[in-house]
Design a protein around this motif. Structure first.
Motif, PDB file in Angstrom:
ATOM      1  N   PRO A  26       0.840  -1.196   0.000  1.00 40.07           N
ATOM      2  CA  PRO A  26       0.000   0.000   0.000  1.00 40.07           C
ATOM      3  C   PRO A  26       0.875   1.246   0.000  1.00 40.07           C
ATOM      4  N   GLN A  27       0.387   2.295  -0.625  1.00 35.99           N
ATOM      5  CA  GLN A  27       1.125   3.548  -0.666  1.00 35.99           C
ATOM      6  C   GLN A  27       0.141   4.706  -0.616  1.00 35.99           C
ATOM      7  N   VAL A  28       0.518   5.755   0.083  1.00 35.52           N
ATOM      8  CA  VAL A  28      -0.302   6.957   0.142  1.00 35.52           C
ATOM      9  C   VAL A  28       0.475   8.079  -0.533  1.00 35.52           C
ATOM     10  N   LEU A  29      -0.173   8.713  -1.515  1.00 33.41           N
ATOM     11  CA  LEU A  29       0.371   9.898  -2.160  1.00 33.41           C
ATOM     12  C   LEU A  29      -0.445  11.092  -1.691  1.00 33.41           C
ATOM     13  N   VAL A  30       0.207  12.208  -1.479  1.00 33.51           N
ATOM     14  CA  VAL A  30      -0.494  13.458  -1.207  1.00 33.51           C
ATOM     15  C   VAL A  30      -0.014  14.426  -2.277  1.00 33.51           C
ATOM     16  N   GLU A  31      -0.910  14.711  -3.222  1.00 35.39           N
ATOM     17  CA  GLU A  31      -0.587  15.560  -4.371  1.00 35.39           C
ATOM     18  C   GLU A  31      -0.814  17.025  -4.044  1.00 35.39           C
ATOM     19  N   SER A  32       0.115  17.863  -4.403  1.00 38.78           N
ATOM     20  CA  SER A  32      -0.053  19.316  -4.305  1.00 38.78           C
ATOM     21  C   SER A  32      -0.996  19.778  -5.406  1.00 38.78           C
ATOM     22  N   PRO A  33      -1.591  20.944  -5.256  1.00 40.26           N
ATOM     23  CA  PRO A  33      -2.394  21.487  -6.351  1.00 40.26           C
ATOM     24  C   PRO A  33      -1.519  21.676  -7.591  1.00 40.26           C
ATOM     25  N   PRO A  34      -2.075  21.503  -8.781  1.00 43.86           N
ATOM     26  CA  PRO A  34      -1.273  21.634 -10.009  1.00 43.86           C
ATOM     27  C   PRO A  34      -0.581  22.987 -10.137  1.00 43.86           C
ATOM     28  N   THR A  35      -1.173  24.032  -9.598  1.00 41.64           N
ATOM     29  CA  THR A  35      -0.571  25.362  -9.719  1.00 41.64           C
ATOM     30  C   THR A  35       0.246  25.751  -8.492  1.00 41.64           C
ATOM     31  N   GLY A  36       0.411  24.805  -7.542  1.00 41.00           N
ATOM     32  CA  GLY A  36       1.190  25.084  -6.349  1.00 41.00           C
ATOM     33  C   GLY A  36       0.377  25.774  -5.289  1.00 41.00           C
ATOM     34  N   PRO A  37       0.933  26.095  -4.183  1.00 42.35           N
ATOM     35  CA  PRO A  37       2.313  25.799  -3.796  1.00 42.35           C
ATOM     36  C   PRO A  37       2.498  24.309  -3.501  1.00 42.35           C
ATOM     37  N   PHE A  38       3.722  23.826  -3.699  1.00 42.51           N
ATOM     38  CA  PHE A  38       4.035  22.431  -3.450  1.00 42.51           C
ATOM     39  C   PHE A  38       4.063  22.146  -1.958  1.00 42.51           C
ATOM     40  N   LEU A  39       3.562  20.959  -1.610  1.00 44.27           N
ATOM     41  CA  LEU A  39       3.585  20.514  -0.219  1.00 44.27           C
ATOM     42  C   LEU A  39       4.985  20.060   0.163  1.00 44.27           C
ATOM     43  N   SER A  40       5.270  20.170   1.439  1.00 41.51           N
ATOM     44  CA  SER A  40       6.528  19.706   2.011  1.00 41.51           C
ATOM     45  C   SER A  40       6.180  18.670   3.078  1.00 41.51           C
ATOM     46  N   PRO A  41       7.066  17.704   3.351  1.00 40.64           N
ATOM     47  CA  PRO A  41       6.773  16.722   4.404  1.00 40.64           C
ATOM     48  C   PRO A  41       6.470  17.368   5.758  1.00 40.64           C
ATOM     49  N   SER A  42       6.951  18.583   5.999  1.00 40.21           N
ATOM     50  CA  SER A  42       6.667  19.247   7.270  1.00 40.21           C
ATOM     51  C   SER A  42       5.254  19.849   7.312  1.00 40.21           C
ATOM     52  N   ALA A  56      -1.773  24.497   3.724  1.00 38.02           N
ATOM     53  CA  ALA A  56      -1.536  23.290   2.929  1.00 38.02           C
ATOM     54  C   ALA A  56      -2.825  22.862   2.220  1.00 38.02           C
ATOM     55  N   ARG A  57      -2.718  22.617   0.931  1.00 40.15           N
ATOM     56  CA  ARG A  57      -3.830  22.143   0.116  1.00 40.15           C
ATOM     57  C   ARG A  57      -3.329  20.978  -0.715  1.00 40.15           C
ATOM     58  N   GLY A  58      -4.248  20.061  -1.052  1.00 42.69           N
ATOM     59  CA  GLY A  58      -3.862  18.945  -1.888  1.00 42.69           C
ATOM     60  C   GLY A  58      -4.911  17.853  -1.893  1.00 42.69           C
ATOM     61  N   THR A  59      -4.512  16.702  -2.407  1.00 38.03           N
ATOM     62  CA  THR A  59      -5.387  15.544  -2.530  1.00 38.03           C
ATOM     63  C   THR A  59      -4.670  14.315  -1.980  1.00 38.03           C
ATOM     64  N   VAL A  60      -5.374  13.527  -1.181  1.00 40.47           N
ATOM     65  CA  VAL A  60      -4.838  12.278  -0.642  1.00 40.47           C
ATOM     66  C   VAL A  60      -5.229  11.172  -1.613  1.00 40.47           C
ATOM     67  N   GLU A  61      -4.217  10.456  -2.143  1.00 37.17           N
ATOM     68  CA  GLU A  61      -4.448   9.451  -3.174  1.00 37.17           C
ATOM     69  C   GLU A  61      -3.821   8.120  -2.770  1.00 37.17           C
ATOM     70  N   PRO A  62      -4.586   7.249  -2.103  1.00 37.25           N
ATOM     71  CA  PRO A  62      -4.051   5.923  -1.767  1.00 37.25           C
ATOM     72  C   PRO A  62      -4.004   5.039  -3.012  1.00 37.25           C
ATOM     73  N   ARG A  63      -3.079   4.114  -3.020  1.00 39.25           N
ATOM     74  CA  ARG A  63      -2.970   3.170  -4.128  1.00 39.25           C
ATOM     75  C   ARG A  63      -2.276   1.911  -3.651  1.00 39.25           C
ATOM     76  N   ILE A  64      -2.354   0.880  -4.461  1.00 40.82           N
ATOM     77  CA  ILE A  64      -1.728  -0.401  -4.163  1.00 40.82           C
ATOM     78  C   ILE A  64      -0.734  -0.704  -5.282  1.00 40.82           C
ATOM     79  N   ALA A  65       0.510  -0.969  -4.903  1.00 41.72           N
ATOM     80  CA  ALA A  65       1.525  -1.397  -5.874  1.00 41.72           C
ATOM     81  C   ALA A  65       1.437  -2.910  -6.001  1.00 41.72           C
ATOM     82  N   ILE A  66       1.413  -3.399  -7.222  1.00 41.04           N
ATOM     83  CA  ILE A  66       1.341  -4.833  -7.513  1.00 41.04           C
ATOM     84  C   ILE A  66       2.691  -5.253  -8.080  1.00 41.04           C
ATOM     85  N   TYR A  67       3.248  -6.312  -7.508  1.00 35.09           N
ATOM     86  CA  TYR A  67       4.542  -6.831  -7.950  1.00 35.09           C
ATOM     87  C   TYR A  67       4.352  -8.130  -8.719  1.00 35.09           C
ATOM     88  N   ALA A  68       5.304  -8.449  -9.597  1.00 38.47           N
ATOM     89  CA  ALA A  68       5.220  -9.680 -10.401  1.00 38.47           C
ATOM     90  C   ALA A  68       5.390 -10.902  -9.539  1.00 38.47           C
TER      91      ALA A  68
END
Length: 170
Positions: A87-103, A158-170
């Protein structure tokens, strides 16, 4: 000359996949051809192989009220065989910024013991992400993985979108 834009998500996927490979795999010298059979060159082990695909799960807006919010998602292995997944969680910044930082946010995962543990976030081109390799598990055919996270926005801007996903391995 026309320019081509690479979507941020594709760039993050590529960086994460390349980071999972050992350096020796990427820089191993070419084997010279010989008349005698030689052993096959070493390859990345299953533990460090890159995912073959991702399954995107429903995304949500990043909460902005600075309160902790639970995020729960599920993935069911409907294939006839076991799958190695992460499992992986992505947090995307808005396309026009400002970019999110881990802090800007705190992301925690609910462990099997009922305690929350903080997760380190990587950052690439405005996308925050959790690591894949520590999260790898085998999900048996017909079983469901349920993951629970807690996200807290630490900076009110801080603004953005939380995007969970699942990585599938061979």
């Amino acid at each position: 000359m026309p320019t081509r834009t690479i979507p941020r998500r594709v760039l993050v996927l590529t960086v994460a996949a390349l980071a999972a490979l050992p350096t020796a795999t990427l820089t191993a010298p070419a084997q010279a051809a010989s008349a005698t059979p030689a052993a096959a060159p070493p390859t990345a082990s299953a533990a460090t192989a890159a995912p073959v695909r991702f399954v995107d799960l429903p995304d949500t807006a990043l909460p902005t009220d600075r309160a902790p919010h639970r995020i729960t998602f599920m993935y069911r292995n409907d294939t006839p065989t076991d799958q190695t997944i992460a499992p992986q969680v992505l947090v995307e910044s808005p396309p026009t910024g400002p970019f999110l930082s881990p802090s800007d946010i705190r992301l925690e995962q609910l462990g099997g013991d009922g305690h929350w543990r903080a997760l380190r976030l990587g950052s690439q081109t405005g996308t925050l992400y959790t690591g894949l390799i520590p999260a790898k598990i085998v999900l048996h055919s017909g079983h469901t993985l349920t993951e629970t996270y807690r996200i807290t926005v630490l900076h009110s801007s801080a603004r953005g979108t939380v995007e969970p996903r699942i990585a599938i391995y061979a």
